[in-house]
Design a protein around this motif. Structure first.
Motif, PDB file in Angstrom:
ATOM      1  N   GLY A 176       1.858  -3.293 -16.840  1.00 24.40           N
ATOM      2  CA  GLY A 176       2.280  -2.483 -17.433  1.00 24.40           C
ATOM      3  C   GLY A 176       3.818  -2.384 -17.600  1.00 24.40           C
ATOM      4  N   CYS A 177       4.685  -3.641 -17.581  1.00 25.71           N
ATOM      5  CA  CYS A 177       5.922  -3.902 -17.564  1.00 25.71           C
ATOM      6  C   CYS A 177       6.278  -3.683 -18.895  1.00 25.71           C
ATOM      7  CB  CYS A 177       6.472  -5.270 -16.898  1.00 25.71           C
ATOM      8  SG  CYS A 177       8.282  -5.482 -17.251  1.00 25.71           S
ATOM      9  N   THR A 196      -0.133  -7.027  -9.185  1.00 23.04           N
ATOM     10  CA  THR A 196      -1.272  -7.310  -9.183  1.00 23.04           C
ATOM     11  C   THR A 196      -2.117  -5.824  -8.667  1.00 23.04           C
ATOM     12  OG1 THR A 196      -1.352  -9.613  -8.895  1.00 23.04           O
ATOM     13  CG2 THR A 196      -3.486  -8.449  -8.563  1.00 23.04           C
ATOM     14  N   ALA A 197      -1.608  -5.345  -7.596  1.00 21.89           N
ATOM     15  CA  ALA A 197      -2.109  -4.219  -7.255  1.00 21.89           C
ATOM     16  C   ALA A 197      -1.783  -2.805  -8.151  1.00 21.89           C
ATOM     17  CB  ALA A 197      -1.429  -3.573  -5.718  1.00 21.89           C
ATOM     18  N   LEU A 198      -0.633  -3.093  -8.951  1.00 26.48           N
ATOM     19  CA  LEU A 198      -0.395  -1.985  -9.825  1.00 26.48           C
ATOM     20  C   LEU A 198      -1.136  -2.036 -11.029  1.00 26.48           C
ATOM     21  CD1 LEU A 198       2.003  -1.167  -8.225  1.00 26.48           C
ATOM     22  CD2 LEU A 198       3.552  -1.230 -10.061  1.00 26.48           C
ATOM     23  N   ILE A 199      -1.934  -3.033 -11.360  1.00 23.70           N
ATOM     24  CA  ILE A 199      -2.765  -3.138 -12.685  1.00 23.70           C
ATOM     25  C   ILE A 199      -3.661  -2.120 -12.827  1.00 23.70           C
ATOM     26  CG2 ILE A 199      -4.574  -4.711 -13.745  1.00 23.70           C
ATOM     27  CD1 ILE A 199      -2.891  -7.194 -12.771  1.00 23.70           C
ATOM     28  N   PRO A 200      -4.841  -1.641 -11.706  1.00 27.49           N
ATOM     29  CA  PRO A 200      -5.401  -0.519 -11.993  1.00 27.49           C
ATOM     30  C   PRO A 200      -5.043   0.488 -12.213  1.00 27.49           C
ATOM     31  CG  PRO A 200      -6.149  -2.044  -9.936  1.00 27.49           C
ATOM     32  CD  PRO A 200      -4.745  -2.441 -10.272  1.00 27.49           C
ATOM     33  N   LEU A 201      -3.629   0.912 -11.917  1.00 29.71           N
ATOM     34  CA  LEU A 201      -3.005   2.403 -11.796  1.00 29.71           C
ATOM     35  C   LEU A 201      -2.740   2.358 -13.532  1.00 29.71           C
ATOM     36  CD1 LEU A 201      -0.496   2.273  -9.001  1.00 29.71           C
ATOM     37  CD2 LEU A 201      -3.043   2.833  -8.960  1.00 29.71           C
ATOM     38  N   ARG A 202      -2.825   1.563 -14.281  1.00 28.61           N
ATOM     39  CA  ARG A 202      -2.486   1.687 -15.737  1.00 28.61           C
ATOM     40  C   ARG A 202      -1.293   2.436 -15.983  1.00 28.61           C
ATOM     41  NH1 ARG A 202      -6.668   0.099 -18.515  1.00 28.61           N
ATOM     42  NH2 ARG A 202      -5.991   1.484 -20.337  1.00 28.61           N
ATOM     43  N   LYS A 203      -0.167   2.204 -15.288  1.00 22.83           N
ATOM     44  CA  LYS A 203       1.133   2.786 -15.624  1.00 22.83           C
ATOM     45  C   LYS A 203       2.069   1.850 -16.475  1.00 22.83           C
ATOM     46  CE  LYS A 203       0.361   5.759 -12.405  1.00 22.83           C
ATOM     47  NZ  LYS A 203       0.364   7.295 -12.757  1.00 22.83           N
ATOM     48  N   ILE A 204       3.071   2.367 -16.883  1.00 22.27           N
ATOM     49  CA  ILE A 204       4.329   1.944 -17.394  1.00 22.27           C
ATOM     50  C   ILE A 204       5.481   1.667 -16.485  1.00 22.27           C
ATOM     51  CG2 ILE A 204       5.974   1.967 -19.242  1.00 22.27           C
ATOM     52  CD1 ILE A 204       3.889   3.193 -21.159  1.00 22.27           C
ATOM     53  N   CYS A 235       2.540  10.401 -12.654  1.00 23.26           N
ATOM     54  CA  CYS A 235       3.407  10.309 -13.935  1.00 23.26           C
ATOM     55  C   CYS A 235       2.930   9.042 -14.463  1.00 23.26           C
ATOM     56  CB  CYS A 235       4.731  10.217 -13.572  1.00 23.26           C
ATOM     57  SG  CYS A 235       5.237   8.804 -12.867  1.00 23.26           S
ATOM     58  N   LYS A 236       3.382   8.727 -15.854  1.00 19.99           N
ATOM     59  CA  LYS A 236       3.029   7.757 -16.588  1.00 19.99           C
ATOM     60  C   LYS A 236       4.018   6.310 -16.496  1.00 19.99           C
ATOM     61  CE  LYS A 236       0.545   5.197 -19.555  1.00 19.99           C
ATOM     62  NZ  LYS A 236      -0.915   4.505 -19.196  1.00 19.99           N
ATOM     63  N   VAL A 237       5.105   6.944 -16.385  1.00 19.44           N
ATOM     64  CA  VAL A 237       6.269   5.813 -16.395  1.00 19.44           C
ATOM     65  C   VAL A 237       7.206   5.966 -15.100  1.00 19.44           C
ATOM     66  CG1 VAL A 237       8.258   5.041 -17.666  1.00 19.44           C
ATOM     67  CG2 VAL A 237       6.326   6.095 -18.874  1.00 19.44           C
ATOM     68  N   ASN A 282       0.792  -1.178  -0.007  1.00 13.27           N
ATOM     69  CA  ASN A 282       0.238   0.134  -0.070  1.00 13.27           C
ATOM     70  C   ASN A 282       0.860   1.281  -0.017  1.00 13.27           C
ATOM     71  OD1 ASN A 282       0.589  -0.628   2.891  1.00 13.27           O
ATOM     72  ND2 ASN A 282      -0.602   1.089   3.316  1.00 13.27           N
ATOM     73  N   GLU A 283       1.998   1.126   0.840  1.00 13.91           N
ATOM     74  CA  GLU A 283       2.900   2.338   0.645  1.00 13.91           C
ATOM     75  C   GLU A 283       3.453   2.695  -0.698  1.00 13.91           C
ATOM     76  OE1 GLU A 283       6.058   2.408   3.380  1.00 13.91           O
ATOM     77  OE2 GLU A 283       4.646   2.005   5.249  1.00 13.91           O
ATOM     78  N   VAL A 284       4.025   1.503  -1.550  1.00 15.64           N
ATOM     79  CA  VAL A 284       4.432   1.847  -2.972  1.00 15.64           C
ATOM     80  C   VAL A 284       3.167   2.071  -3.756  1.00 15.64           C
ATOM     81  CG1 VAL A 284       5.436   0.408  -5.022  1.00 15.64           C
ATOM     82  CG2 VAL A 284       5.951  -0.268  -2.536  1.00 15.64           C
ATOM     83  N   VAL A 285       2.211   1.710  -3.813  1.00 14.60           N
ATOM     84  CA  VAL A 285       0.949   2.142  -4.455  1.00 14.60           C
ATOM     85  C   VAL A 285       0.850   3.746  -4.414  1.00 14.60           C
ATOM     86  CG1 VAL A 285      -1.488   1.902  -5.005  1.00 14.60           C
ATOM     87  CG2 VAL A 285       0.103  -0.241  -4.763  1.00 14.60           C
ATOM     88  N   ALA A 286       0.782   4.205  -3.051  1.00 19.22           N
ATOM     89  CA  ALA A 286       0.246   5.353  -2.733  1.00 19.22           C
ATOM     90  C   ALA A 286       1.530   6.490  -3.159  1.00 19.22           C
ATOM     91  CB  ALA A 286       0.296   5.466  -1.112  1.00 19.22           C
ATOM     92  N   GLU A 287       2.867   5.746  -3.358  1.00 21.38           N
ATOM     93  CA  GLU A 287       3.813   6.727  -3.673  1.00 21.38           C
ATOM     94  C   GLU A 287       3.686   7.096  -5.225  1.00 21.38           C
ATOM     95  OE1 GLU A 287       8.811   7.396  -3.930  1.00 21.38           O
ATOM     96  OE2 GLU A 287       7.733   5.847  -2.551  1.00 21.38           O
ATOM     97  N   ILE A 288       3.301   5.960  -5.764  1.00 21.15           N
ATOM     98  CA  ILE A 288       3.237   5.904  -7.216  1.00 21.15           C
ATOM     99  C   ILE A 288       1.931   6.893  -7.686  1.00 21.15           C
ATOM    100  CG2 ILE A 288       2.412   4.422  -9.661  1.00 21.15           C
ATOM    101  CD1 ILE A 288       4.029   2.172  -8.062  1.00 21.15           C
ATOM    102  N   GLU A 289       0.947   6.709  -6.874  1.00 22.34           N
ATOM    103  CA  GLU A 289      -0.363   7.557  -7.306  1.00 22.34           C
ATOM    104  C   GLU A 289       0.347   8.966  -7.148  1.00 22.34           C
ATOM    105  OE1 GLU A 289      -4.040   4.786  -6.222  1.00 22.34           O
ATOM    106  OE2 GLU A 289      -3.200   5.971  -4.636  1.00 22.34           O
ATOM    107  N   ALA A 290       0.917   9.252  -5.996  1.00 20.45           N
ATOM    108  CA  ALA A 290       1.418  10.687  -5.756  1.00 20.45           C
ATOM    109  C   ALA A 290       2.219  11.367  -6.934  1.00 20.45           C
ATOM    110  CB  ALA A 290       1.796  10.849  -4.441  1.00 20.45           C
TER     111      ALA A 290
END
Length: 442
Positions: free
Chosen positions: A259-260, A228-236, A206-208, A195-203
């Motif tokens: 998005g790898c 699996t948790a990153l899938i909904p974020l639609r990141k690269i 950015c796309k990549v 959840n900490e990794v996901v929160a930082e990515i959301e903050a």
């Protein structure tokens, strides 16, 4: 209080060397430490990363903190001596001071060993109270949970291909004999809460994003949960893994869905005997071509890293490696020379055999030979490595490896041309250039 964080660089990777912006992402060590400065100190911070710009010799600071790897140790010591001569206290930390703390202590007021996060705040409080200790060691209950957001704003974003680097996993449990990481920090794998990794990515908004962690699949279950948790974020995203990813259909599937677009994989050698020599049994040379096909089928590009110089390798290894790289269509090959870092089992082996021929740490940049190879000369090893770089990054070779060009050319082409520039300057970095720190006065 003014705290200056310094990251000296070896000649090849310095801002005026051969490692261009397209190959250079933002580091995390100093931005993370800057975020850990106790608020009650009301301190200012500045970062000077020598891969991105100069380190001013006349900088004014109350304390200077220098991060140091083996290949930069000679230069780190030169900077430390310079600033201490001006009356500014210096703290040294990182891989090399952890491996050789007594050596580092000759150039510092304090040495930090192990991971610095748990001790850095106390170090600064001690310094403020004029009670700085000579050593600060990693605590036994170390964790990477609850880390503050790195202070990326302290970096010059114009000098990096991306500032969007973040950590998920720290550590690797593989027994590779040449790797300085476990020699310095042990084989414990630390996992950051998903959840900490996901929160930082959301903050980051950015796309990549890029994970510089040494082995994202060091804990398979965690990797499945995280991505699996990153899938909904639609990141690269881009990151590092081992070749075992190629035999794991579920892992490849999750990587693809999350998005790898790129993985760095340490292939090390095209000789299976060399894998045994460095104790990297996870690599199966006969499966490399199939692994590349599977990853490409999943839309994943590969930076493949090779290290020349194992005792069973003669001069034929260079041509065979380049041929395999081209045939397997490895998107971004990188070549290095097997290097014995201090305190590793590989170093102890070569030292016992009286084969270490270079003592200046500046040459331990993994592109120069510092020992006597078994089946060729040191000069042949360096020349063969330079030849492999040159052959691989010819325009015709790049075109053959990347065809068809619809395979994410926006990512692969700039990186390939970045390494083409690196290859063109490769042989300019002689020992005289590598070991020259005359630009640092006292």
């Amino acid at each position: 209080m003014m705290i200056a964080f310094l990251a000296p660089a070896g000649a090849m990777h310095r801002f005026n060397g051969s490692f261009g912006k397209s190959l250079h992402y933002a580091p995390l060590t100093l931005t993370t430490l800057a975020a850990l400065i106790p608020a009650e100190l009301n301190a200012e911070a500045v970062i000077y990363d020598e891969t991105a710009g100069t380190i001013p010799l006349d900088l004014e600071a109350d304390l200077i903190c220098i991060t140091c790897i083996t290949g930069t140790a000679s230069r780190c010591y030169a900077y430390a001596d310079h600033f201490r001569a001006k009356g500014i206290p210096v703290v040294l930390g990182g891989v090399h001071p952890t491996l050789l703390p007594n050596e580092a202590a000759q150039h510092a007021d304090a040495v930090v060993t192990g991971f610095a996060e748990h001790t850095f705040g106390q170090l600064l409080l001690d310094f403020s109270a004029k009670q700085l200790k000579p050593r600060y060691a990693q605590a036994s209950d170390f964790s990477i949970a609850g880390r503050p957001t790195p202070r990326r704003e302290l970096l010059n974003k114009k000098r990096y291909i991306t500032l969007n680097t973040l950590e998920a996993v720290r550590g690797c449990s593989l027994p590779c004999t040449f790797c300085a990481y476990p020699a310095a920090f042990g084989k414990t794998v630390y996992k950051r809460p998903v959840n900490e990794v996901v929160a930082e990515i959301e903050a980051l908004n950015c796309k990549v994003i890029l994970f510089p962690d040494v082995n994202l699949i060091a804990n398979r279950e965690y990797a499945i949960e995280l991505f699996t948790a990153l899938i909904p974020l639609r990141k690269i995203w881009l990151g590092l893994a081992t070749s075992t990813v190629g035999i794991d259909d579920e892992l490849i599937g999750v990587f693809q869905k999350s998005g790898c677009k790129g993985l760095l994989i340490g292939f090390e050698s095209v000789n299976q005997e060399s894998q045994q020599y460095v104790s990297k049994g996870v690599n199966k040379v006969g499966n490399y071509a199939e692994l590349m096909k599977r990853l490409h089928h999943g839309g994943i590009l590969v930076q493949g890293c090779f290290a020349f110089g194992a005792d069973n390798e003669d001069t034929s290894t260079f041509e065979r490696t380049v041929e395999m790289v081209q045939q397997a269509k490895i998107d971004l090959p990188r070549y290095s020379i097997l290097t014995p870092f201090p305190q590793t089992s590989y170093y102890r082996q070569l030292e016992a055999e009286n084969r270490i021929i270079e003592r200046d740490w500046a040459m331990y940049d993994v592109e120069h030979c510092v020992y006597q190879p078994a089946l060729m000369t040191a000069e042949q090893l360096e020349a063969g490595t330079a030849w492999a770089w040159e052959q691989t990054y010819k325009i015709s070779s790049i075109a053959a490896r990347l065809a068809p060009f619809h395979r994410d050319a926006w990512l692969s082409l700039p990186l390939n041309f970045g390494y083409r520039g690196y290859a063109e300057k490769f042989q300019k970095f002689t020992r005289a250039v590598m070991c020259d720190n005359s630009d640092i006065g006292r």
